[in-house]
Design an enzyme around this catalytic site. Structure first.
Site, PDB file in Angstrom:
ATOM      1  N   GLU A   1     -17.072  53.896  -8.504  1.00  0.00           N
ATOM      2  CA  GLU A   1     -15.618  53.918  -8.350  1.00  0.00           C
ATOM      3  C   GLU A   1     -15.194  52.844  -7.357  1.00  0.00           C
ATOM      4  O   GLU A   1     -16.013  52.315  -6.596  1.00  0.00           O
ATOM      5  CB  GLU A   1     -15.127  55.296  -7.881  1.00  0.00           C
TER       6      GLU A   1
ATOM      7  N   HIS B   1      -1.596  56.921  -6.115  1.00  0.00           N
ATOM      8  CA  HIS B   1      -2.563  56.512  -7.135  1.00  0.00           C
ATOM      9  C   HIS B   1      -1.918  55.441  -7.993  1.00  0.00           C
ATOM     10  O   HIS B   1      -0.799  55.612  -8.469  1.00  0.00           O
ATOM     11  CB  HIS B   1      -2.985  57.706  -7.993  1.00  0.00           C
TER      12      HIS B   1
ATOM     13  N   ARG C   1      -7.128  51.278  -3.112  1.00  0.00           N
ATOM     14  CA  ARG C   1      -6.012  51.852  -3.863  1.00  0.00           C
ATOM     15  C   ARG C   1      -4.636  51.360  -3.438  1.00  0.00           C
ATOM     16  O   ARG C   1      -3.771  51.150  -4.271  1.00  0.00           O
ATOM     17  CB  ARG C   1      -6.022  53.365  -3.687  1.00  0.00           C
TER      18      ARG C   1
ATOM     19  N   HIS D   1      -0.406  60.929  -4.560  1.00  0.00           N
ATOM     20  CA  HIS D   1      -1.656  61.463  -5.094  1.00  0.00           C
ATOM     21  C   HIS D   1      -2.465  62.245  -4.069  1.00  0.00           C
ATOM     22  O   HIS D   1      -3.027  63.280  -4.374  1.00  0.00           O
ATOM     23  CB  HIS D   1      -2.469  60.274  -5.606  1.00  0.00           C
TER      24      HIS D   1
ATOM     25  N   ARG E   1      -7.844  56.829   1.839  1.00  0.00           N
ATOM     26  CA  ARG E   1      -9.039  57.582   1.428  1.00  0.00           C
ATOM     27  C   ARG E   1      -9.871  56.781   0.437  1.00  0.00           C
ATOM     28  O   ARG E   1      -9.344  56.190  -0.504  1.00  0.00           O
ATOM     29  CB  ARG E   1      -8.607  58.888   0.767  1.00  0.00           C
TER      30      ARG E   1
END
Ligand code: FAD
Length: 539
Positions: free
Chosen positions: A122, A240, A286, A345, A380
């Site tokens: 990821e 997100h 992100r 998100h 995060r």
């Protein structure tokens, strides 16, 4: 108004009360067995929890050649200078044993041909380290297995359809929890208890565009703050970048793993826009991807996730949840790009807790997304949240295990109980629109001041406790966003677009401070940043 504390039917002497039926709450309850616990969940188990919707999986350095140190280094790099490094390393080191606990509770993580745990890649992870289930079914598989395990454990009593709306305290210690039946009678009910674990999830539903369930509206954060608990980093909200825009609320999510498999981001003209913004392009952190997508949408060019080359006909088998979301809206992701936008998100901020999951109030612990451990900093790393939920739920169970709690004699003071006039949907919707417009992906001073004034007024005047709690959570986010006059991680200020090394600390605040700040903003006084306090302020 007459109040009937239904103490006999809800309270059980000596019970530990866990609020939340997601991964953090259920895992903590299982870890505490055979000690009696009551789990309270606003929604039936398996519903109304972000856990059930997690698609990627859990980050754990269990792949060949991977290490906890490397996992921690990635976590620290993404967190933009304010990750607590010891916390990040502790999290990474406890990943493997917690994954084995989950296997023991029946979670069917995918395995490779040799029978080893299969690990996926990821964004911003330097190794393949996401433990998953059937591609994108991790959350559903986890919640199903844990729900079955909880229901089969006699020491765990589950109260579904009850919402916690206030935490009662005596001095600095927890003495009870005020609940109300969801959609039922307007009479609140009290559970007298000296030990509460809040595991109520995040705040995404405070925003108009979100991937979170309606239950993630900041109720847990607010009731802790109203009881005086220290709150950490509330301004850091992760958006997100690839929520699927097909007119649904919450918006379905196109997991990051799709980009890990090579799907690209394009605008309406078919041009990739991320390579110009970051060397990692679609796999950049992100916040950078979210702002890239936001800019394309704001400029009217539109933004799309294109998996037609990377996955094509493999899409349905490898990402069945995303596939279903697209197909039900008339889009075939094997052959068509998916329309996307950024959506609220994940909340990095939350109730400040120490390494045992203890808050600043005696008898109050917090686990999962409602907490702030210091692991995420300003941003995060993907798939670290489920990991944090299990690691801290287990630590809390261990911390509680040896303790006895005095019986609480708490009673509801009728004068303190506000009415629950059917949660005002119109006001809730305007709060959500305000948060997305002024406290969202891109923020600036005048919009934040407008937001703080409006939210402070709503907090004072809200008729229902639920709406007042949502306003409290929103106020914490907005006042801290206004006070942080820099851009860091997921917090982006158009008027302060760069990091300020002098502000490279976590925010630690209280609701009293946030309200005082709101009053200053409303009176037009000059605003100073929040003072930061050392983590040792926690007991
Ligand atoms: C679409 C989506 C995909 C994600 N994918 C991933 C991923 O792949 N990997 C990852 O690590 N993270 C992922 N995340 C984030 C992760 O799922 C959450 O951070 C995590 O599940 C939070 O777990 P939790 O137990 O703290 O809260 P939740 O799972 O949200 O559970 C909260 C519980 O509290 C209850 N509740 C809330 N308020 C009250 C109240 N006042 N009274 C009583 N009960 C209440 C809710 O009904 C629910 O049962 C994703 C999130 C979303 C939304």
């Amino acid at each position: 108004m007459s109040i009937t504390p239904d103490f006999e039917s809800l309270g059980r002497h000596g019970d530990i009360v866990i609020v939340g039926g997601g991964l953090a709450g259920l895992f903590c309850a299982l870890k505490l067995a055979p000690r009696p616990v009551t789990v309270i969940s606003a929604a039936p188990l398996g519903e109304g929890a972000s856990t059930a919707w997690a698609q990627g999986g859990i980050a754990a350095a269990v792949g060949e050649g991977d290490t906890a140190e490397s996992h921690a280094a990635d976590t620290i790099a993404v967190g933009a200078g304010i990750v607590d490094e010891a916390v990040a390393l502790g999290l990474a080191r406890e990943a493997a044993p917690r994954i084995h606990d989950l296997l023991g509770y029946g979670v069917p993580f995918d395995r490779d041909l040799e029978g080893r745990l299969a690990v996926a890649r990821e964004a911003a992870h330097s190794a393949r380290r996401i433990v998953h289930v059937r591609g994108d079914m991790a959350g559903q598989a986890i919640i199903t297995a844990l729900t079955q395990a909880v229901r089969a454990t006699p020491s765990i009593r589950v109260l579904e359809g009850w919402s916690a709306e206030a935490l009662l305290t005596e001095g600095d210690a927890v003495s009870g929890l005020q609940l109300r039946k969801v959609g039922g009678s307007s009479t609140p009910v009290l559970i007298a208890t000296s030990a509460v674990v809040l595991a109520t999830g995040g705040i995404g539903h405070l925003y108009a565009v979100t991937t979170n369930p309606a239950e993630a509206s900041g109720q847990g954060l607010a009731i802790a703050a109203r009881a005086g608990a220290l709150i950490a980093d509330p301004e850091f909200v992760q958006f997100h970048p690839t929520a699927i825009m097909v007119g649904r609320d919450p918006a379905p999510l196109a997991t990051e793993a799709l980009r890990g498999e090579g799907a690209t981001l394009i605008n309406g003209a078919g041009e990739r826009f991320m390579p110009a913004l970051h060397p990692l392009a679609e796999l950049a952190p992100r916040d950078i991807v979210a702002r890239g997508v936001f800019a394309e949408v704001a400029a009217g060019r539109g933004a799309f996730l294109d998996a037609t080359q990377a996955l094509g006909t493999r899409f349905a088998d490898e990402f069945p949840t995303v596939y279903e979301s697209c197909v039900s809206a008339g889009i075939d992701p094997a052959t068509q790009p998916i329309p996307i936008a950024p959506a609220a998100h994940y909340h990095m901020g939350g109730i400040a807790v120490d390494q045992h999951g203890r808050s600043s109030l005696a008898g109050l612990w917090a686990a999962g997304e409602v907490s702030s451990t210091g692991a995420h900093g300003a941003n995060r790393l993907a798939s670290n949240s489920l990991l944090e939920a299990v690691v801290y739920a287990a630590r809390i169970a261990e911390d509680i295990a040896g303790r006895e709690f005095a019986a609480s004699k708490s009673r509801i003071d009728p004068a303190q109980v506000s009415r629950d006039d059917a949660h005002d949907l119109a006001q809730e919707q305007s709060l959500r629109t305000l948060m997305s417009a002024k406290v969202g992906v891109i923020r600036e001073r005048s919009g934040l001041i407008d937001a703080v004034r409006t939210i402070a007024q709503l907090e004072r005047n809200a008729a229902s406790p639920a709406l007042a709690n949502s306003a409290t959570a929103a106020l914490l986010v907005a006042t801290s966003a206004l006070a942080r006059t820099e851009s860091r991680g997921a917090h982006y200020r158009a008027d302060y677009p760069t990091e300020d090394p002098a502000q490279a600390q976590r925010t630690l605040t209280t609701l009293a401070e946030a309200r005082a700040r709101a009053a200053e903003f409303s009176s037009g006084a000059v605003i100073l940043p929040f003072p930061t306090q050392p983590q040792t302020a926690l007991v």
